[in-house]
Design a protein around this motif. Structure first.
Motif, PDB file in Angstrom:
ATOM      1  N   PHE A   1       7.712   3.901 -10.345  1.00  0.00           N
ATOM      2  CA  PHE A   1       6.784   3.078  -9.425  1.00  0.00           C
ATOM      3  C   PHE A   1       7.792   1.986  -9.098  1.00  0.00           C
ATOM      4  O   PHE A   1       7.932   1.648  -7.764  1.00  0.00           O
TER       5      PHE A   1
ATOM      6  N   VAL B   1      -0.616  -0.442  -0.052  1.00  0.00           N
ATOM      7  CA  VAL B   1      -1.669  -0.245  -1.043  1.00  0.00           C
ATOM      8  C   VAL B   1      -2.343   1.127  -0.815  1.00  0.00           C
ATOM      9  O   VAL B   1      -2.803   1.778  -1.961  1.00  0.00           O
TER      10      VAL B   1
ATOM     11  N   TRP C   1      -1.706   4.899  -2.500  1.00  0.00           N
ATOM     12  CA  TRP C   1      -1.999   5.223  -3.869  1.00  0.00           C
ATOM     13  C   TRP C   1      -2.384   6.751  -3.853  1.00  0.00           C
ATOM     14  O   TRP C   1      -2.219   7.581  -4.824  1.00  0.00           O
ATOM     15  N   LYS C   2      -3.124   7.427  -2.883  1.00  0.00           N
ATOM     16  CA  LYS C   2      -3.409   8.564  -3.097  1.00  0.00           C
ATOM     17  C   LYS C   2      -2.280   9.715  -2.906  1.00  0.00           C
ATOM     18  O   LYS C   2      -2.291  10.528  -3.776  1.00  0.00           O
TER      19      LYS C   2
ATOM     20  N   TRP D   1       0.667   8.842  -3.963  1.00  0.00           N
ATOM     21  CA  TRP D   1       1.372   8.733  -5.041  1.00  0.00           C
ATOM     22  C   TRP D   1       0.818   9.497  -6.231  1.00  0.00           C
ATOM     23  O   TRP D   1       1.486  10.015  -7.190  1.00  0.00           O
TER      24      TRP D   1
ATOM     25  N   PHE E   1      -3.068   5.734 -12.828  1.00  0.00           N
ATOM     26  CA  PHE E   1      -2.458   4.806 -11.584  1.00  0.00           C
ATOM     27  C   PHE E   1      -2.882   3.535 -11.781  1.00  0.00           C
ATOM     28  O   PHE E   1      -2.344   2.473 -11.764  1.00  0.00           O
ATOM     29  N   TYR E   2      -4.386   3.500 -11.678  1.00  0.00           N
ATOM     30  CA  TYR E   2      -5.130   2.002 -11.877  1.00  0.00           C
ATOM     31  C   TYR E   2      -4.776   1.420 -13.121  1.00  0.00           C
ATOM     32  O   TYR E   2      -4.177   0.080 -12.932  1.00  0.00           O
TER      33      TYR E   2
ATOM     34  N   ILE F   1      -0.866  -0.017 -12.650  1.00  0.00           N
ATOM     35  CA  ILE F   1      -0.738  -1.227 -11.463  1.00  0.00           C
ATOM     36  C   ILE F   1      -1.459  -2.264 -12.341  1.00  0.00           C
ATOM     37  O   ILE F   1      -0.621  -3.261 -12.266  1.00  0.00           O
TER      38      ILE F   1
ATOM     39  N   LYS G   1       0.649  -8.017  -5.134  1.00  0.00           N
ATOM     40  CA  LYS G   1       0.195  -7.478  -3.857  1.00  0.00           C
ATOM     41  C   LYS G   1       0.405  -8.626  -3.029  1.00  0.00           C
ATOM     42  O   LYS G   1      -0.343  -9.843  -3.105  1.00  0.00           O
TER      43      LYS G   1
ATOM     44  N   TRP H   1       2.528  -3.524  -2.062  1.00  0.00           N
ATOM     45  CA  TRP H   1       2.889  -3.764  -3.337  1.00  0.00           C
ATOM     46  C   TRP H   1       4.374  -4.137  -3.386  1.00  0.00           C
ATOM     47  O   TRP H   1       5.123  -3.476  -2.362  1.00  0.00           O
TER      48      TRP H   1
END
Length: 128
Positions: free
Chosen positions: A49, A63, A66-67, A69, A80-81, A84, A95, A100
């Protein structure tokens, strides 16, 4: 660094970076494993990332990406959460304006740590 909660109170959210005595990180992989010491998978994903953020330069990564990614990297939303949260908590990623970015503040914090430690111990650092 203290942050304000939605109610205006200061909160202290952060991620621990392990500095193990006698073990100097020699690679980028080892650096990320210090942040994500509980999960080698997240350490690896965080490195990928961050490499992506570095390659994008000042544009960063929206941001909302994310989906895509998560699908592309075949990780869960929770992973993922957590990635991050660890990167932001450590100060490596931030951010700004809906994207990001690699944080410049992380380097400043490390530099300040070196300044304080060298003043405290009178040891000479080998930087610069």
């Amino acid at each position: 660094m203290p942050r304000r909660s939605r109610r205006g109170r200061q909160t202290h959210k952060g991620t621990t970076i392990l500095f193990k005595a006698g073990r100097v990180p020699a690679t980028v992989d080892e650096m990320f494993s210090r942040v994500f010491w509980r999960s080698p998978l997240l350490a690896s994903e965080a490195k990928v990332f961050c490499e992506e953020l570095v390659s994008r330069g000042s544009s960063g990564m929206s941001v909302s990406e994310w989906k895509s990614w998560v699908v592309r990297r075949r990780i869960t939303v929770g992973q993922f959460y957590n990635m991050i949260r660890g990167l932001v908590g450590a100060g490596i990623v931030e951010k700004r304006e809906g994207s990001w970015h690699i944080s410049t503040g992380f380097l400043r914090e490390l530099e300040q740590f070196i300044i304080i430690y060298t003043a405290f111990t009178s040891f000479k650092h080998r930087l610069g």
